[in-house]
Design an enzyme around this catalytic site. Structure first.
Site, PDB file in Angstrom:
ATOM      1  N   GLY A  99      -4.205  -4.265  -7.248  1.00 23.17           N
ATOM      2  CA  GLY A  99      -3.867  -2.859  -7.444  1.00 23.17           C
ATOM      3  C   GLY A  99      -4.255  -2.278  -8.787  1.00 23.17           C
ATOM      4  O   GLY A  99      -4.531  -1.089  -8.902  1.00 23.17           O
ATOM      5  N   ASP A 114       7.815  -1.193  -9.955  1.00 21.44           N
ATOM      6  CA  ASP A 114       8.732  -0.735  -8.921  1.00 21.44           C
ATOM      7  C   ASP A 114      10.091  -1.412  -9.175  1.00 21.44           C
ATOM      8  O   ASP A 114      10.868  -0.939 -10.006  1.00 21.44           O
ATOM      9  CB  ASP A 114       8.110  -1.110  -7.569  1.00 21.44           C
ATOM     10  CG  ASP A 114       8.886  -0.589  -6.374  1.00 21.44           C
ATOM     11  OD1 ASP A 114       9.692   0.322  -6.539  1.00 21.44           O
ATOM     12  OD2 ASP A 114       8.662  -1.104  -5.258  1.00 21.44           O
TER      13      ASP A 114
HETATM   14  P1  IMP Z   1       7.629  -4.778  -8.196  1.00 16.29           P
HETATM   15  O1  IMP Z   1       8.599  -4.356  -7.152  1.00 16.29           O
HETATM   16  O2  IMP Z   1       7.847  -4.019  -9.482  1.00 16.29           O
HETATM   17  O3  IMP Z   1       7.676  -6.261  -8.401  1.00 16.29           O
HETATM   18  O4  IMP Z   1       6.202  -4.377  -7.659  1.00 16.29           O
HETATM   19  C1  IMP Z   1       5.271  -5.313  -7.291  1.00 16.29           C
HETATM   20  C2  IMP Z   1       4.021  -4.760  -6.705  1.00 16.29           C
HETATM   21  O5  IMP Z   1       4.320  -4.131  -5.489  1.00 16.29           O
HETATM   22  C3  IMP Z   1       3.278  -3.697  -7.483  1.00 16.29           C
HETATM   23  O6  IMP Z   1       2.479  -4.215  -8.511  1.00 16.29           O
HETATM   24  C4  IMP Z   1       2.431  -3.103  -6.382  1.00 16.29           C
HETATM   25  O7  IMP Z   1       1.275  -3.859  -6.167  1.00 16.29           O
HETATM   26  C5  IMP Z   1       3.363  -3.182  -5.182  1.00 16.29           C
HETATM   27  N1  IMP Z   1       4.024  -1.883  -4.949  1.00 16.29           N
HETATM   28  C6  IMP Z   1       5.220  -1.439  -5.393  1.00 16.29           C
HETATM   29  N2  IMP Z   1       5.474  -0.179  -4.985  1.00 16.29           N
HETATM   30  C7  IMP Z   1       4.383   0.181  -4.265  1.00 16.29           C
HETATM   31  C8  IMP Z   1       4.015   1.401  -3.584  1.00 16.29           C
HETATM   32  O8  IMP Z   1       4.718   2.423  -3.558  1.00 16.29           O
HETATM   33  N3  IMP Z   1       2.793   1.377  -2.963  1.00 16.29           N
HETATM   34  C9  IMP Z   1       1.965   0.306  -2.963  1.00 16.29           C
HETATM   35  N4  IMP Z   1       2.272  -0.851  -3.590  1.00 16.29           N
HETATM   36  C10 IMP Z   1       3.464  -0.893  -4.235  1.00 16.29           C
HETATM   37 MG    MG Z   2       0.385  -4.655  -8.561  1.00 19.66          MG
END
Ligand code: IMP
Ligand code: MG
Length: 176
Positions: free
Chosen positions: A42, A101
């Site tokens: 991403g 996120d």
């Molecule tokens: P975390 O929840 O902060 O660990 O997020 C991990 C990964 O989830 C991010 O680096 C993104 O690759 C993916 N991610 C989180 N939210 C979204 C979204 O709204 N769309 C697409 N990918 C997401």
């Molecule tokens: Mg990511």
């Protein structure tokens, strides 16, 4: 499951936001070398756009971790799929992420990278979704803070699709 995609951050706004982050990094680091660590997949579009506006010497490396399956809900489980090619000891590292996120991925990653003794380590994210945070983690540089919506485009996928959209879109799931 049917859904529609609408624009959240158009291309020109996205570019301007990213340029502003680059200016902040230019001001903070001056002519110090910076080592950008991009989180695949991403972060790739953000890394390339951001790095174009950086004025110091920049090196880049990639790592791949997973916390999501093909679902849109964080599992909280982080696995290293691909580690960095180069050591980061004594480097000024900036981790470049697409989105923070829940913070599960980044809190794990940053603490693991700190053990490798970089000179400094900061976190730079294109998008921040603070409403869903589970770990106490704050990005040093954030281009855009967004509401709790599932977003895609400019590197972000929905079931591995839509990474190539030049803008940030938001998915609206239709009522069944
Ligand atoms: P975390 O929840 O902060 O660990 O997020 C991990 C990964 O989830 C991010 O680096 C993104 O690759 C993916 N991610 C989180 N939210 C979204 C979204 O709204 N769309 C697409 N990918 C997401
Ligand atoms: Mg990511």
């Amino acid at each position: 499951m049917s859904y529609t995609i609408s624009k959240l951050i158009p291309e020109d706004e996205l570019r301007e936001g990213i340029k502003k982050v680059a200016e902040r990094i230019n001001n903070d680091y001056g002519d110090k070398d910076v080592h950008l660590v991009c989180v695949l997949k991403g972060g790739v579009y953000f890394l390339t756009e951001l790095s174009k506006y950086l004025k110091m010497n920049v090196s880049i490396d990639f790592m791949s971790v997973s916390s999501y399956g093909s679902s849109t809900v964080s599992s909280g489980v982080v696995k290293i799929i691909k580690d960095l090619d180069e050591p980061i000891k004594d480097k000024n590292v900036i981790v470049v992420e697409d989105i923070v996120d829940t913070g599960n991925t980044l809190s794990y990653l940053i603490s693991m990278l700190k053990d490798r003794e970089p000179a400094s380590i900061k976190l730079c994210t294109m998008l921040d979704k603070p409403s869903r945070r589970e770990k106490d983690i704050d990005a040093d540089y954030t281009a855009f803070t967004i509401p709790d919506k599932f977003v895609l485009g400019f590197g972000l996928d929905f079931d591995q699709k839509y990474r190539n959209l030049p803008y940030i879109g938001v998915v609206e799931f239709d009522e069944q």
